[in-house]
Design a protein around this motif. Structure first.
Motif, short mmCIF file in Angstrom:
data_model
loop_
_atom_site.label_atom_id
_atom_site.label_comp_id
_atom_site.label_asym_id
_atom_site.label_seq_id
_atom_site.Cartn_x
_atom_site.Cartn_y
_atom_site.Cartn_z
N ARG A 70 54.12 85.23 31.82
CA ARG A 70 54.77 85.04 30.51
C ARG A 70 56.03 85.90 30.39
O ARG A 70 57.00 85.50 29.77
CB ARG A 70 53.81 85.36 29.37
N GLN A 73 58.57 84.13 32.41
CA GLN A 73 58.97 82.95 31.63
C GLN A 73 60.04 83.33 30.61
O GLN A 73 61.07 82.66 30.48
CB GLN A 73 57.76 82.36 30.90
N GLU A 74 59.82 84.42 29.91
CA GLU A 74 60.78 84.86 28.89
C GLU A 74 62.11 85.28 29.52
O GLU A 74 63.18 84.92 29.03
CB GLU A 74 60.19 86.02 28.10
N GLY A 77 64.06 82.31 30.45
CA GLY A 77 64.46 81.48 29.33
C GLY A 77 63.77 80.13 29.30
O GLY A 77 64.27 79.19 28.68
N HIS A 78 62.61 80.01 29.96
CA HIS A 78 61.88 78.76 29.94
C HIS A 78 61.04 78.65 28.67
O HIS A 78 60.44 79.62 28.24
CB HIS A 78 60.94 78.67 31.14
N THR A 79 61.00 77.46 28.08
CA THR A 79 60.19 77.26 26.88
C THR A 79 58.73 76.97 27.23
O THR A 79 57.84 77.21 26.44
CB THR A 79 60.73 76.12 26.00
N ASP A 80 58.50 76.46 28.42
CA ASP A 80 57.14 76.09 28.84
C ASP A 80 56.78 76.88 30.10
O ASP A 80 57.54 76.90 31.08
CB ASP A 80 57.10 74.58 29.13
N THR A 83 56.99 75.18 33.57
CA THR A 83 58.29 75.18 34.25
C THR A 83 58.43 76.43 35.10
O THR A 83 58.87 76.37 36.25
CB THR A 83 59.44 75.12 33.22
N THR A 84 58.02 77.56 34.56
CA THR A 84 58.10 78.82 35.30
C THR A 84 57.20 78.78 36.52
O THR A 84 57.58 79.25 37.60
CB THR A 84 57.72 80.01 34.38
#
Length: 106
Positions: A70, A73-74, A77-80, A83-84
């Motif tokens: 997570r 992910q942040e 800049g991934h929203t989901d 995707t990461t």
């Protein structure tokens, strides 16, 4: 209070396309790409290297070092988070996709 500054500022001042005001913008991505490519050649890398390759490597290194997905992910800049996971090739590896730094102490 600090004003926003680009990490890689352009060498020249140019008119803002929307307002026409002269100001310094960020460096164009092609300049960064040329520098990455030139450096790869200089150090003798035979594989294609791009700035996107560095992004993947950074994210993968964070995960291998025990960072939480997570957090990665942040940073990316991934929203989901899916995707990461795809981006860093850990999808389908389950809990074994990332090792804890403590695992290396054994």
């Amino acid at each position: 209070m600090f004003r926003w500054q680009y990490l890689f500022p352009a060498t020249r001042i140019a008119p803002d396309p929307r307002s026409g005001v002269l100001r310094r913008h960020h460096i164009h991505q092609s300049v960064i790409q040329r520098a990455v490519r030139k450096t790869a050649v200089e150090v003798g890398l035979t594989k294609r290297v791009t700035s996107h390759t560095l992004r993947h490597s950074f994210a993968t290194h964070l995960l291998e070092s025990g960072s939480d997905i997570r957090t990665v992910q942040e940073l990316l800049g991934h929203t989901d988070v899916t995707t990461t996971m795809i981006y860093t090739h850990v999808l389908g590896k389950g809990g074994g996709g990332v090792t804890s730094p403590l695992d290396r102490l054994e």
